[in-house]
Design a protein around this motif. Structure first.
Motif, mmCIF file in Angstrom:
data_model
loop_
_atom_site.group_PDB
_atom_site.id
_atom_site.type_symbol
_atom_site.label_atom_id
_atom_site.label_comp_id
_atom_site.label_asym_id
_atom_site.label_seq_id
_atom_site.Cartn_x
_atom_site.Cartn_y
_atom_site.Cartn_z
ATOM 1 N N GLY A 14 1.014 -1.289 -0.088
ATOM 2 C CA GLY A 14 0.196 -0.132 0.107
ATOM 3 C C GLY A 14 0.824 1.253 0.061
ATOM 4 N N SER A 15 0.296 2.402 -0.559
ATOM 5 C CA SER A 15 1.153 3.403 -0.750
ATOM 6 C C SER A 15 1.448 4.082 0.781
ATOM 7 N N ALA A 16 0.619 3.742 1.788
ATOM 8 C CA ALA A 16 0.860 4.114 3.101
ATOM 9 C C ALA A 16 2.180 3.725 3.803
ATOM 10 N N VAL A 51 2.669 -6.280 -6.114
ATOM 11 C CA VAL A 51 1.638 -5.259 -6.788
ATOM 12 C C VAL A 51 1.735 -3.993 -5.829
ATOM 13 N N SER A 52 2.312 -3.051 -6.566
ATOM 14 C CA SER A 52 2.487 -1.779 -5.603
ATOM 15 C C SER A 52 1.933 -0.717 -6.240
ATOM 16 N N SER A 53 1.227 -0.039 -5.293
ATOM 17 C CA SER A 53 0.575 1.427 -5.555
ATOM 18 C C SER A 53 1.515 2.380 -5.318
ATOM 19 N N GLY A 54 1.270 3.707 -5.522
ATOM 20 C CA GLY A 54 2.201 4.566 -5.042
ATOM 21 C C GLY A 54 2.506 5.433 -6.389
ATOM 22 N N ALA A 55 2.015 5.364 -7.583
ATOM 23 C CA ALA A 55 2.476 6.080 -8.751
ATOM 24 C C ALA A 55 1.703 7.484 -8.394
ATOM 25 N N ILE A 56 0.487 7.636 -8.181
ATOM 26 C CA ILE A 56 -0.207 8.930 -8.096
ATOM 27 C C ILE A 56 0.442 9.794 -6.707
ATOM 28 N N ALA A 57 0.634 8.987 -5.698
ATOM 29 C CA ALA A 57 1.245 9.690 -4.356
ATOM 30 C C ALA A 57 2.782 10.135 -5.109
ATOM 31 N N MET A 58 3.336 9.373 -5.783
ATOM 32 C CA MET A 58 4.827 9.977 -6.018
ATOM 33 C C MET A 58 4.932 11.072 -7.261
ATOM 34 N N VAL A 136 3.494 -5.025 -10.528
ATOM 35 C CA VAL A 136 2.234 -4.737 -10.956
ATOM 36 C C VAL A 136 1.530 -3.402 -10.623
ATOM 37 N N ASN A 137 0.941 -2.639 -11.377
ATOM 38 C CA ASN A 137 0.380 -1.803 -10.803
ATOM 39 C C ASN A 137 -1.179 -1.641 -11.802
ATOM 40 N N GLU A 138 -1.947 -0.773 -11.295
ATOM 41 C CA GLU A 138 -3.251 -0.347 -12.430
ATOM 42 C C GLU A 138 -2.382 0.562 -13.426
ATOM 43 N N ASN A 139 -2.894 0.452 -14.642
ATOM 44 C CA ASN A 139 -2.517 1.587 -15.610
ATOM 45 C C ASN A 139 -3.491 2.698 -15.350
ATOM 46 N N ASP A 140 -3.264 3.463 -14.323
ATOM 47 C CA ASP A 140 -3.619 4.885 -13.946
ATOM 48 C C ASP A 140 -3.814 5.660 -15.149
ATOM 49 N N THR A 141 -2.974 5.950 -15.788
ATOM 50 C CA THR A 141 -2.898 6.910 -16.837
ATOM 51 C C THR A 141 -4.084 6.620 -18.003
ATOM 52 N N TYR A 149 -9.960 -0.803 -11.793
ATOM 53 C CA TYR A 149 -10.100 -1.563 -10.660
ATOM 54 C C TYR A 149 -10.444 -0.614 -9.498
ATOM 55 N N GLY A 150 -9.538 0.523 -9.328
ATOM 56 C CA GLY A 150 -9.850 1.668 -8.238
ATOM 57 C C GLY A 150 -9.223 1.478 -6.962
ATOM 58 N N ASP A 151 -8.554 -0.039 -6.663
ATOM 59 C CA ASP A 151 -7.877 -0.052 -5.640
ATOM 60 C C ASP A 151 -7.143 -1.233 -5.918
ATOM 61 N N ASN A 152 -5.932 -1.250 -5.209
ATOM 62 C CA ASN A 152 -4.859 -2.208 -5.424
ATOM 63 C C ASN A 152 -5.167 -3.695 -4.659
ATOM 64 N N ASP A 153 -6.016 -3.684 -3.757
ATOM 65 C CA ASP A 153 -6.180 -4.728 -3.115
ATOM 66 C C ASP A 153 -6.866 -5.807 -3.837
ATOM 67 N N TYR A 212 -3.266 7.669 2.195
ATOM 68 C CA TYR A 212 -2.465 7.686 0.863
ATOM 69 C C TYR A 212 -3.200 6.666 -0.081
ATOM 70 N N GLY A 213 -3.569 5.374 0.591
ATOM 71 C CA GLY A 213 -4.163 4.373 -0.210
ATOM 72 C C GLY A 213 -5.544 4.595 -0.579
ATOM 73 N N LYS A 214 -6.150 3.633 -1.637
ATOM 74 C CA LYS A 214 -7.511 3.831 -1.885
ATOM 75 C C LYS A 214 -8.380 2.736 -1.133
ATOM 76 N N GLY A 215 -7.705 1.768 -0.739
ATOM 77 C CA GLY A 215 -8.573 0.709 -0.132
ATOM 78 C C GLY A 215 -8.638 0.904 1.373
ATOM 79 N N GLY A 216 -9.762 0.136 1.941
ATOM 80 C CA GLY A 216 -9.940 0.254 3.525
ATOM 81 C C GLY A 216 -9.940 -1.311 3.628
HETATM 82 N N1 GLU Z 1 -3.004 2.500 -8.573
HETATM 83 C C1 GLU Z 1 -2.882 3.720 -7.306
HETATM 84 C C2 GLU Z 1 -1.307 4.210 -7.475
HETATM 85 O O1 GLU Z 1 -0.372 3.499 -8.035
HETATM 86 C C3 GLU Z 1 -3.036 3.230 -5.973
HETATM 87 C C4 GLU Z 1 -4.411 2.585 -6.023
HETATM 88 C C5 GLU Z 1 -4.393 2.033 -4.270
HETATM 89 O O2 GLU Z 1 -3.942 2.716 -3.369
HETATM 90 O O3 GLU Z 1 -5.003 1.079 -4.017
HETATM 91 O O4 GLU Z 1 -1.229 5.378 -7.363
#
Ligand code: GLU
Length: 369
Positions: A14-16, A51-58, A136-141, A149-153, A212-216
């Motif tokens: 998770g991004s957090a 599977v890593s989040s963090g593209a948007i945060a970074m 792996v990440n979602e292709n947020d672009t 998917y909306g969340d990486n969980d 930071y993350g989208k999931g709960g």
């Molecule tokens: N795919 C999003 C990213 O890399 C994060 C989705 C999530 O936090 O679950 O920024």
């Protein structure tokens, strides 16, 4: 779960965990310790997918933008900037541990369409055979609000399902699933093992969403459902320590979700893991009973049809009181289904002037939920 029991492990980050919440900067030391964990797993002959989040945060950090109030077009643009920084950070941490990495960006359709999901799996298999760790990440672009998917969980659970992973570790900033909300209730217990997601478990789900993350917890439980039906163990664990995966296998408290005793066949696993069914069929009580006894869904039991689906699309089956009964592949398109619903199967040819099959959803294409 013991390390010896698994072969293919997915670690979802998770991004957090990747970023320091106050400074917003990358937690390099932690990422390095994760790379050490991956090295340890590989030395023990495990295949590892990240599977890593963090593209948007970074990206937001790099461009000095506030990621919390960004609109979709900004998210898309910012993730395009952040994803290269994210991969750069993984590359340098993993190279220090002599591990080669690769980038896989998935769009919802890459797993929702069976042929594309098989293609994605093949690529991941090849990378693993070459000794390379797929990240792996979602292709947020190019993800939009409808197609994402909306969340990486849930993305991670779908990746686990298409790649037949037997262990999915959701590294998060919570210790696992608690019997009540730990922030408001003192008398809470960490649930160590879940073998069925029943009403009691659903009740325990708080809505703790980190900044930071989208999931709960809700998306984690949805991920657990997909994993369990796919024969995959899933752990929810606190990753905010050094060497989080090694210590997990050494028995650190967390919540393990166990797979169902009789995992579904691969095709049915894929149907059950569908994130966005494109339509709904509402059926009568007699049809509900028949499905529960293992029958196919016939047009006679269908009361109404919603959505605009094609033959072969994944649709949901609901009872007349709107309870979700199952999910399956439509035998007829929505337009055709509306015409034949309520009719006997031997009338289909007269109504449509053709007939593909007797069933609205064949039992081999149907998963009861
Ligand atoms: N795919 C999003 C990213 O890399 C994060 C989705 C999530 O936090 O679950 O920024």
């Amino acid at each position: 779960m013991k390390l010896e029991q698994t072969n293919r492990i997915i670690i979802k980050i998770g991004s957090a965990l990747l970023f320091n919440e106050t400074s917003g900067s990358l937690n390099k030391e932690w990422l390095n310790s994760l790379a050490e964990d991956v090295k340890y797993l590989r030395e023990n002959d495990k295949e590892v997918i990240i599977v890593s989040s963090g593209a948007i945060a970074m990206g937001a950090k790099d461009l000095d933008l506030d990621m919390k109030n960004m609109k979709m077009d900004m998210n898309q643009a910012v993730s395009a900037v952040g994803q290269i920084h994210l991969m750069g950070s993984f590359k340098s941490a993993f190279e220090k541990n002599e591990i080669k990495i690769s980038q896989i960006l998935l769009t919802l359709d890459d797993t929702e369409q069976r042929r594309r999901s098989i293609n994605a799996r093949r690529t991941i298999d090849t990378l693993l055979k070459l000794g390379i760790v797929p990240v792996v990440n979602e292709n947020d672009t190019i993800a939009t609000s409808e197609i994402r998917y909306g969340d990486n969980d849930r993305l991670a659970s779908r990746v686990a399902q298409i790649t037949s992973a037997d262990c999915l570790i959701l590294l998060s900033n919570i210790n696992g699933l608690y019997s009540a909300d730990p922030s408001t209730d003192e008398d809470v217990k960490l649930i160590n093992k879940v073998s069925e997601i029943d009403k009691d478990i659903e009740k325990m789900i708080g809505q703790s969403i980190s900044d930071y993350g989208k999931g709960g917890m809700k998306t984690k439980i949805q991920a657990a459902k997909t994993a369990m039906l796919s024969g995959c163990h899933l752990a929810i664990t606190n990753g905010s320590i050094m060497r989080p995966v090694k210590s997990l296998f050494e028995g650190r408290p967390c919540t393990w979700f166990e797979p169902t005793k009789t995992p579904l066949a691969a095709r049915k696993q894929w149907i059950a893991g569908t994130m966005k069914p494109v339509g709904k069929i509402i059926i009568d009580d007699g049809a509900v009973d028949a499905l529960k006894k293992g029958s196919s869904l016939l047009p006679a039991g269908v009361k109404s049809v919603e959505g605009n689906f094609e033959r072969g699309d994944v649709i949901e089956v609901l009872s007349s009181d709107q309870n979700k009964i199952g999910i399956g592949l439509a035998g007829y398109a929505a337009e055709e289904s509306i015409k034949i619903m309520g009719h006997k199967s031997d009338e289909i040819a007269d109504i449509l002037s053709y007939s593909y099959r007797e069933e609205m959803i064949h039992k081999d294409d149907l998963v009861l939920i």
